[in-house]
Design an enzyme around this catalytic site. Structure first.
Site, short mmCIF file in Angstrom:
data_model
loop_
_atom_site.label_atom_id
_atom_site.label_comp_id
_atom_site.label_asym_id
_atom_site.label_seq_id
_atom_site.Cartn_x
_atom_site.Cartn_y
_atom_site.Cartn_z
N LYS A 252 -37.11 -96.96 11.64
CA LYS A 252 -37.55 -98.29 12.04
C LYS A 252 -38.87 -98.25 12.80
O LYS A 252 -39.24 -97.22 13.37
CB LYS A 252 -36.48 -98.93 12.92
CG LYS A 252 -36.53 -98.54 14.39
CD LYS A 252 -35.65 -99.45 15.22
CE LYS A 252 -35.87 -99.26 16.71
NZ LYS A 252 -36.91 -100.07 17.30
N LYS B 157 -41.40 -99.23 19.52
CA LYS B 157 -42.44 -99.02 20.53
C LYS B 157 -42.55 -97.54 20.86
O LYS B 157 -43.63 -97.01 21.03
CB LYS B 157 -42.10 -99.80 21.80
CG LYS B 157 -42.28 -101.29 21.65
CD LYS B 157 -42.12 -101.99 22.99
CE LYS B 157 -41.04 -103.03 22.93
NZ LYS B 157 -39.77 -102.58 23.49
N LYS C 30 -31.33 -90.92 21.27
CA LYS C 30 -32.21 -90.68 22.43
C LYS C 30 -31.97 -89.28 23.00
O LYS C 30 -32.92 -88.60 23.40
CB LYS C 30 -31.97 -91.74 23.51
CG LYS C 30 -32.68 -93.07 23.23
CD LYS C 30 -34.13 -93.07 23.75
CE LYS C 30 -34.81 -94.42 23.72
NZ LYS C 30 -35.33 -94.88 22.44
P1 ATP Z 1 -38.08 -98.86 22.30
O1 ATP Z 1 -38.65 -97.90 21.29
O2 ATP Z 1 -38.66 -98.70 23.66
O3 ATP Z 1 -36.58 -98.89 22.28
P2 ATP Z 1 -38.20 -101.07 20.50
O4 ATP Z 1 -39.42 -101.17 19.68
O5 ATP Z 1 -36.98 -100.49 19.86
O6 ATP Z 1 -38.59 -100.29 21.82
P3 ATP Z 1 -36.63 -102.91 22.02
O7 ATP Z 1 -37.19 -103.47 23.27
O8 ATP Z 1 -35.66 -101.77 22.11
O9 ATP Z 1 -37.85 -102.49 21.07
O10 ATP Z 1 -35.96 -104.06 21.17
C1 ATP Z 1 -36.26 -105.43 21.36
C2 ATP Z 1 -35.72 -106.25 20.21
O11 ATP Z 1 -36.49 -106.00 19.04
C3 ATP Z 1 -34.27 -105.94 19.86
O12 ATP Z 1 -33.65 -107.16 19.50
C4 ATP Z 1 -34.39 -105.05 18.66
O13 ATP Z 1 -33.25 -105.15 17.82
C5 ATP Z 1 -35.62 -105.62 17.98
N1 ATP Z 1 -36.29 -104.59 17.18
C6 ATP Z 1 -36.92 -103.49 17.64
N2 ATP Z 1 -37.43 -102.78 16.62
C7 ATP Z 1 -37.11 -103.45 15.49
C8 ATP Z 1 -37.37 -103.24 14.10
N3 ATP Z 1 -38.07 -102.21 13.68
N4 ATP Z 1 -36.87 -104.14 13.21
C9 ATP Z 1 -36.17 -105.22 13.63
N5 ATP Z 1 -35.90 -105.48 14.92
C10 ATP Z 1 -36.37 -104.62 15.84
MG MG Z 2 -35.21 -100.01 21.05
#
Ligand code: ATP
Ligand code: MG
Length: 333
Positions: A197, A200, A113
């Site tokens: 990965k 969001k 980050k």
């Molecule tokens: P941000 O980009 O805002 O961090 P994010 O897409 O990473 O959002 P989070 O809210 O941080 O989502 O994560 C929520 C849950 O989803 C966590 O358990 C995280 O491990 C899981 N997760 C997020 N992205 C992935 C992915 N690409 N594959 C598997 N699990 C994921």
């Molecule tokens: Mg995340």
């Protein structure tokens, strides 16, 4: 009667995507019957990336509706919004006193980050694993269903829980474990932009709420290459990512066909993408319809949030009381 406790949350930073679903939510659904589940919307965590108040509010409502649309049942699980439980902040403050700069600076998520947003390397970003530890251990969780990307943060939560127990010679916190079914590896759903990965904030996500048209467009734009030139060659990352996604949503027979075509250098990425898009649409479109329905029912959403807040606060307050006694906060009046 005493079911093991489970805690997990998602930041309201955008629509839920296939990564969130297959990394986290799918396990939430399977755990509802046999575990004492707390699933929350991590609105305090989302402040690290400075959402506008409007975006924060609509994000919270969206994730709540999406949790419900995916099948999380408020009668079985406690669904709550993190900021409705102020006890979490109190525990966070206490845990911060035993979280050290060196170890926080070394976490991969912090380093990532800090690289992505050099203009906003705030203290909340640094102490993210501490708040995450507070989220988890305030309910004395035994298990945390999360995706692969959260493995290290969860390791930190384990460390902080152990450290507190040791420091105050207590067993107040169970040491939370990552959870997958049948000991499978934690899941990492890739993005369709070639590497890394799906996320969001990555701008590469296929959302549960996307329309059929949006999904088709995103999948057809996925990064590939000119195709294999040698039989049985290893797939480069962008192509492997396409296969990984297909493994998740498509029939194993279908995946096998494309896999064989790849091995024989006969793969047509256009056909593969079309198939993948159709399989994603088949999976997401019933969820999308339910999200739309639920979003219209403000009274229901408010009822779920209130019920969840009450249950979560009760559990959090019990733990916090024990913690305060251990730390030595004594009431003089
Ligand atoms: P941000 O980009 O805002 O961090 P994010 O897409 O990473 O959002 P989070 O809210 O941080 O989502 O994560 C929520 C849950 O989803 C966590 O358990 C995280 O491990 C899981 N997760 C997020 N992205 C992935 C992915 N690409 N594959 C598997 N699990 C994921
Ligand atoms: Mg995340």
């Amino acid at each position: 009667m005493n079911k093991p406790t489970v805690v997990s949350g998602i930041r309201p930073t955008g629509y839920l995507h296939l990564g969130n679903y297959f990394g986290a939510v799918r396990n939430f659904l399977r755990m509802q019957e046999d575990y004492n589940c707390y699933f929350f919307i991590a609105d305090i965590h989302s402040l690290t990336t400075h959402p506008t108040p409007e975006n924060l509010q609509s994000g919270v409502k969206q994730v709540l509706a999406e949790y419900l649309a995916c099948g999380i049942d408020p009668e079985k699980s406690t669904i709550f919004i993190q900021s409705d439980v102020p006890e979490i902040n109190e525990l966070y403050t206490i845990l911060n006193m035993n979280a050290y700069l060196g170890e926080l600076e070394r976490t991969t998520s912090f380093k990532d980050k800090a690289r992505q947003q050099p203009e906003n390397v705030n203290a909340g970003l640094l102490t993210y694993p501490v708040l995450m530890a507070a989220d988890i251990i305030i309910h004395k969780a035994h298990f945390v269903p999360v995706g692969k990307d959260q493995e290290q943060n969860l390791e930190m939560a384990r460390k902080f829980a152990k450290r507190f127990n040791r420091m105050y010679k207590s067993k107040v916190f169970p040491i939370p474990k990552p959870f997958t079914f049948d000991g499978a590896d934690l899941v990492k759903v890739p993005g369709l932009d070639g590497s890394g990965k799906m996320g969001k904030s990555e701008g590469n996500a296929i959302n549960l709420f996307d329309t059929e048209k949006e999904i088709r467009k995103k999948v057809m734009r996925a990064v590939t290459d000119a195709g294999p030139t040698e039989m049985n060659s290893t797939k480069p990352e962008p192509v492997q990512n396409l296969f990984t996604l297909m493994d998740i949503v498509s029939d194993p027979e279908v995946v096998k066909q494309f896999d064989e075509a790849y091995a024989k250098c006969e793969i047509r990425y256009g056909d593969m993408k079309k198939q993948l898009a159709e399989d994603i649409v088949a999976f997401t479109s019933p969820i999308r319809s339910r999200i739309i329905e639920i979003l219209e029912d403000d009274a229901y959403l408010a009822k779920v949030a209130k019920m969840g807040a009450e249950k979560a606060r009760e559990s959090a307050a019990e733990t916090l009381k024990e913690v305060k006694q251990l730390v030595g906060f004594k009431k003089l009046f």
